[in-house]
Design a protein around this motif. Structure first.
Motif, PDB file in Angstrom:
ATOM      1  N   PHE A  58       0.816  -1.206   0.000  1.00 21.46           N
ATOM      2  CA  PHE A  58       0.000   0.000   0.000  1.00 21.46           C
ATOM      3  C   PHE A  58       0.854   1.263   0.000  1.00 21.46           C
ATOM      4  CE2 PHE A  58      -3.320  -2.873   2.064  1.00 21.46           C
ATOM      5  CZ  PHE A  58      -3.912  -3.138   0.828  1.00 21.46           C
ATOM      6  N   ALA A  59       2.003   1.222   0.641  1.00 22.07           N
ATOM      7  CA  ALA A  59       2.913   2.366   0.562  1.00 22.07           C
ATOM      8  C   ALA A  59       3.415   2.546  -0.865  1.00 22.07           C
ATOM      9  CB  ALA A  59       4.078   2.181   1.525  1.00 22.07           C
ATOM     10  N   ALA A  60       3.724   1.430  -1.530  1.00 20.17           N
ATOM     11  CA  ALA A  60       4.228   1.494  -2.908  1.00 20.17           C
ATOM     12  C   ALA A  60       3.186   2.018  -3.880  1.00 20.17           C
ATOM     13  CB  ALA A  60       4.716   0.115  -3.350  1.00 20.17           C
ATOM     14  N   SER A  61       1.907   1.796  -3.558  1.00 18.67           N
ATOM     15  CA  SER A  61       0.848   2.252  -4.468  1.00 18.67           C
ATOM     16  C   SER A  61       0.363   3.664  -4.143  1.00 18.67           C
ATOM     17  CB  SER A  61      -0.329   1.277  -4.443  1.00 18.67           C
ATOM     18  OG  SER A  61      -0.894   1.186  -3.151  1.00 18.67           O
ATOM     19  N   GLY A  62       1.043   4.351  -3.218  1.00 19.77           N
ATOM     20  CA  GLY A  62       0.769   5.764  -2.996  1.00 19.77           C
ATOM     21  C   GLY A  62      -0.058   6.113  -1.784  1.00 19.77           C
ATOM     22  N   HIS A  63      -0.470   5.125  -1.008  1.00 18.57           N
ATOM     23  CA  HIS A  63      -1.210   5.410   0.209  1.00 18.57           C
ATOM     24  C   HIS A  63      -0.275   5.935   1.297  1.00 18.57           C
ATOM     25  CE1 HIS A  63      -4.950   3.673  -1.232  1.00 18.57           C
ATOM     26  NE2 HIS A  63      -4.281   2.603  -1.637  1.00 18.57           N
ATOM     27  N   THR A  64      -0.836   6.692   2.227  1.00 19.36           N
ATOM     28  CA  THR A  64      -0.099   7.109   3.417  1.00 19.36           C
ATOM     29  C   THR A  64      -0.249   6.005   4.458  1.00 19.36           C
ATOM     30  OG1 THR A  64      -0.521   9.453   2.980  1.00 19.36           O
ATOM     31  CG2 THR A  64       0.082   8.846   5.233  1.00 19.36           C
ATOM     32  N   ILE A  79      10.208   1.160   3.662  1.00 16.15           N
ATOM     33  CA  ILE A  79       9.082   1.098   2.719  1.00 16.15           C
ATOM     34  C   ILE A  79       8.421   2.459   2.484  1.00 16.15           C
ATOM     35  CG2 ILE A  79       8.600  -1.302   3.355  1.00 16.15           C
ATOM     36  CD1 ILE A  79       6.069  -0.236   4.819  1.00 16.15           C
ATOM     37  N   GLY A  80       8.939   3.505   3.130  1.00 17.34           N
ATOM     38  CA  GLY A  80       8.349   4.826   2.972  1.00 17.34           C
ATOM     39  C   GLY A  80       7.081   5.018   3.771  1.00 17.34           C
ATOM     40  N   ALA A  81       7.016   4.412   4.956  1.00 17.94           N
ATOM     41  CA  ALA A  81       5.858   4.545   5.840  1.00 17.94           C
ATOM     42  C   ALA A  81       6.249   5.347   7.071  1.00 17.94           C
ATOM     43  CB  ALA A  81       5.339   3.168   6.246  1.00 17.94           C
ATOM     44  N   GLU A  82       5.244   5.661   7.888  1.00 18.89           N
ATOM     45  CA  GLU A  82       5.461   6.420   9.118  1.00 18.89           C
ATOM     46  C   GLU A  82       5.438   5.475  10.313  1.00 18.89           C
ATOM     47  OE1 GLU A  82       2.936   9.534  11.929  1.00 18.89           O
ATOM     48  OE2 GLU A  82       2.496   9.429   9.773  1.00 18.89           O
ATOM     49  N   PRO A  83       6.479   5.480  11.154  1.00 14.40           N
ATOM     50  CA  PRO A  83       6.444   4.664  12.358  1.00 14.40           C
ATOM     51  C   PRO A  83       5.583   5.326  13.425  1.00 14.40           C
ATOM     52  CG  PRO A  83       8.483   5.902  12.302  1.00 14.40           C
ATOM     53  CD  PRO A  83       7.765   6.222  11.026  1.00 14.40           C
ATOM     54  N   THR A  84       4.829   4.525  14.159  1.00 16.78           N
ATOM     55  CA  THR A  84       3.962   5.076  15.192  1.00 16.78           C
ATOM     56  C   THR A  84       3.681   3.998  16.230  1.00 16.78           C
ATOM     57  OG1 THR A  84       1.881   6.289  15.553  1.00 16.78           O
ATOM     58  CG2 THR A  84       1.832   4.498  13.953  1.00 16.78           C
ATOM     59  N   ASP A  85       2.844   4.339  17.217  1.00 18.88           N
ATOM     60  CA  ASP A  85       2.393   3.321  18.154  1.00 18.88           C
ATOM     61  C   ASP A  85       0.999   2.864  17.746  1.00 18.88           C
ATOM     62  OD1 ASP A  85       0.659   5.346  18.962  1.00 18.88           O
ATOM     63  OD2 ASP A  85       1.685   5.712  20.861  1.00 18.88           O
ATOM     64  N   VAL A  86       0.403   1.941  18.493  1.00 22.45           N
ATOM     65  CA  VAL A  86      -0.883   1.386  18.064  1.00 22.45           C
ATOM     66  C   VAL A  86      -1.967   2.449  18.026  1.00 22.45           C
ATOM     67  CG1 VAL A  86      -0.364  -0.989  18.725  1.00 22.45           C
ATOM     68  CG2 VAL A  86      -1.416   0.558  20.409  1.00 22.45           C
ATOM     69  N   PHE A  87      -1.909   3.436  18.912  1.00 20.07           N
ATOM     70  CA  PHE A  87      -2.919   4.493  18.887  1.00 20.07           C
ATOM     71  C   PHE A  87      -2.759   5.368  17.651  1.00 20.07           C
ATOM     72  CE2 PHE A  87      -3.126   3.371  23.389  1.00 20.07           C
ATOM     73  CZ  PHE A  87      -4.502   3.361  23.598  1.00 20.07           C
ATOM     74  N   GLY A  88      -1.532   5.614  17.235  1.00 20.34           N
ATOM     75  CA  GLY A  88      -1.309   6.378  16.020  1.00 20.34           C
ATOM     76  C   GLY A  88      -1.793   5.653  14.777  1.00 20.34           C
ATOM     77  N   ALA A  89      -1.739   4.324  14.805  1.00 19.85           N
ATOM     78  CA  ALA A  89      -2.210   3.531  13.668  1.00 19.85           C
ATOM     79  C   ALA A  89      -3.722   3.411  13.636  1.00 19.85           C
ATOM     80  CB  ALA A  89      -1.587   2.140  13.710  1.00 19.85           C
ATOM     81  N   ALA A  90      -4.379   3.739  14.751  1.00 20.12           N
ATOM     82  CA  ALA A  90      -5.819   3.524  14.854  1.00 20.12           C
ATOM     83  C   ALA A  90      -6.614   4.820  14.937  1.00 20.12           C
ATOM     84  CB  ALA A  90      -6.115   2.664  16.085  1.00 20.12           C
ATOM     85  N   VAL A  99      -8.387  -5.112  -0.896  1.00 23.69           N
ATOM     86  CA  VAL A  99      -8.073  -6.458  -1.394  1.00 23.69           C
ATOM     87  C   VAL A  99      -7.745  -6.399  -2.884  1.00 23.69           C
ATOM     88  CG1 VAL A  99      -9.044  -8.739  -1.879  1.00 23.69           C
ATOM     89  CG2 VAL A  99      -9.348  -7.706   0.381  1.00 23.69           C
ATOM     90  N   SER A 100      -8.565  -5.653  -3.626  1.00 27.37           N
ATOM     91  CA  SER A 100      -8.327  -5.536  -5.064  1.00 27.37           C
ATOM     92  C   SER A 100      -7.008  -4.829  -5.347  1.00 27.37           C
ATOM     93  CB  SER A 100      -9.485  -4.779  -5.720  1.00 27.37           C
ATOM     94  OG  SER A 100      -9.310  -4.718  -7.121  1.00 27.37           O
ATOM     95  N   GLU A 101      -6.711  -3.771  -4.603  1.00 25.86           N
ATOM     96  CA  GLU A 101      -5.455  -3.051  -4.808  1.00 25.86           C
ATOM     97  C   GLU A 101      -4.246  -3.920  -4.474  1.00 25.86           C
ATOM     98  OE1 GLU A 101      -5.038   0.846  -3.253  1.00 25.86           O
ATOM     99  OE2 GLU A 101      -7.044   1.479  -3.866  1.00 25.86           O
ATOM    100  N   ALA A 102      -4.439  -4.869  -3.564  1.00 25.67           N
ATOM    101  CA  ALA A 102      -3.350  -5.783  -3.216  1.00 25.67           C
ATOM    102  C   ALA A 102      -3.125  -6.832  -4.290  1.00 25.67           C
ATOM    103  CB  ALA A 102      -3.635  -6.452  -1.879  1.00 25.67           C
ATOM    104  N   GLY A 103      -4.049  -6.918  -5.274  1.00 22.24           N
ATOM    105  CA  GLY A 103      -3.848  -7.823  -6.397  1.00 22.24           C
ATOM    106  C   GLY A 103      -4.764  -9.021  -6.437  1.00 22.24           C
ATOM    107  N   PHE A 104      -5.891  -8.969  -5.700  1.00 27.21           N
ATOM    108  CA  PHE A 104      -6.773 -10.129  -5.598  1.00 27.21           C
ATOM    109  C   PHE A 104      -8.230  -9.720  -5.792  1.00 27.21           C
ATOM    110  CE2 PHE A 104      -2.952 -10.763  -3.225  1.00 27.21           C
ATOM    111  CZ  PHE A 104      -2.542 -12.027  -3.607  1.00 27.21           C
ATOM    112  N   ASP A 105      -9.008 -10.641  -6.346  1.00 19.87           N
ATOM    113  CA  ASP A 105     -10.439 -10.387  -6.489  1.00 19.87           C
ATOM    114  C   ASP A 105     -11.117 -10.567  -5.138  1.00 19.87           C
ATOM    115  OD1 ASP A 105     -10.612  -9.779  -9.201  1.00 19.87           O
ATOM    116  OD2 ASP A 105     -10.783 -11.885  -9.791  1.00 19.87           O
ATOM    117  N   PRO A 106     -11.782  -9.529  -4.617  1.00 17.56           N
ATOM    118  CA  PRO A 106     -12.503  -9.692  -3.360  1.00 17.56           C
ATOM    119  C   PRO A 106     -13.807 -10.448  -3.582  1.00 17.56           C
ATOM    120  CG  PRO A 106     -12.814  -7.467  -4.206  1.00 17.56           C
ATOM    121  CD  PRO A 106     -11.870  -8.161  -5.153  1.00 17.56           C
TER     122      PRO A 106
END
Length: 251
Positions: free
Chosen positions: A19-25, A44-55, A167-174
């Motif tokens: 998802f980082a490679a496809s342009g998502h934050t 991978i060009g992502a932001e490190p955080t804690d679980v609260f920052g991810a949620a 799921v589709s962006e990851a390369g699979f039919d949902p």
């Protein structure tokens, strides 16, 4: 889209990278805090955080931790997250192999229903019935005749649509597996679990699932997998997973 990923193992790490490679934050976290994920995040060009920052302040959360670890998450982790923002549960239950027994699941509660009740927040079940190496290398563009599928179950239509888009962006039919209560059809030991099915095959596999049979099949696969040797090929694992559903089953 802003995506929080909690857990950076084989599943969470692969999804964060895609998802980082496809342009998502993308924000990544684990139970040990931001410092523990900063090197991976930088790679991978992502932001490190804690679980609260991810949620918080995100459009989707991917929860990619072992199922028992769900109970150790902060009880208020998702309090402020709207129900329409999907918390995508990728976990699977492997009692006697990796996980301690969970009574409610052993008695028939679908795994992700247990996750929902434990988190006190609705989840969407997705990415759980695809092998890690399939997820990493098996994605295809929409319309590719060899594109594989992943099942998605959940109760909130908006959240489910977002999960299916990912799921589709990851390369699979949902493939829609219905409500969260129906997600047992994509758990370990079912015909839909980790068999590298295309979309039509996945729909048929979900329909073939038999209540209460899956745990027996799942447990039988432990010894079958050990019998494949220390470094089984992907193809051998898929043949094993498919084959167990093509034979009369005697637990």
């Amino acid at each position: 889209m802003k995506i929080g990923v909690i857990g950076i193992g084989n599943i969470g790490g692969t999804l964060a990278r895609k998802f980082a490679a496809s342009g998502h934050t993308v924000r990544v976290a684990n139970s040990r805090g931001a410092d523990a994920v900063k090197d991976f995040a930088a790679s991978i060009g992502a932001e490190p955080t804690d679980v609260f920052g991810a949620a918080s302040g995100v459009d989707a959360v991917i929860l990619a931790i072992p199922l028992p670890a769900v109970a150790a998450l902060p009880v208020d982790l998702f309090t402020s997250l709207p129900a329409a923002v999907p918390v995508i549960d990728t976990s699977n239950y492997y009692p006697d192999l990796r996980d301690p027994h969970i009574e409610e699941i052993d008695e028939g509660m679908p795994e992700s229903v247990w996750v929902t009740e434990t988190l006190h927040h609705p989840v969407i079940k997705a990415f759980n019935n695809v092998l890690a190496d399939t997820l990493a290398a098996g994605g295809r563009l929409p319309g590719d005749p060899n594109r594989l599928a992943s099942a998605v179950a959940g109760d909130n239509d908006t959240a489910k649509r977002t999960a299916m888009k990912l799921v589709s962006e990851a390369g699979f039919d949902p493939v829609d597996d219905g409500l969260l209560e129906d997600s047992w059809r994509q758990q370990p030991g079912t015909p839909a679990y980790c068999c590298d099915w295309k979309a039509d095959e996945m729909k048929a596999a979900l329909a073939r699932a038999v209540p209460r049979r899956a745990p027996l099949v799942r447990d039988s696969l432990y010894s079958r997998f050990a019998g494949l040797g220390p470094n089984p090929t992907h193809e051998a694992v898929i043949r094993m997973n498919r084959g167990v559903h093509e034979e009369p089953f005697a637990p």
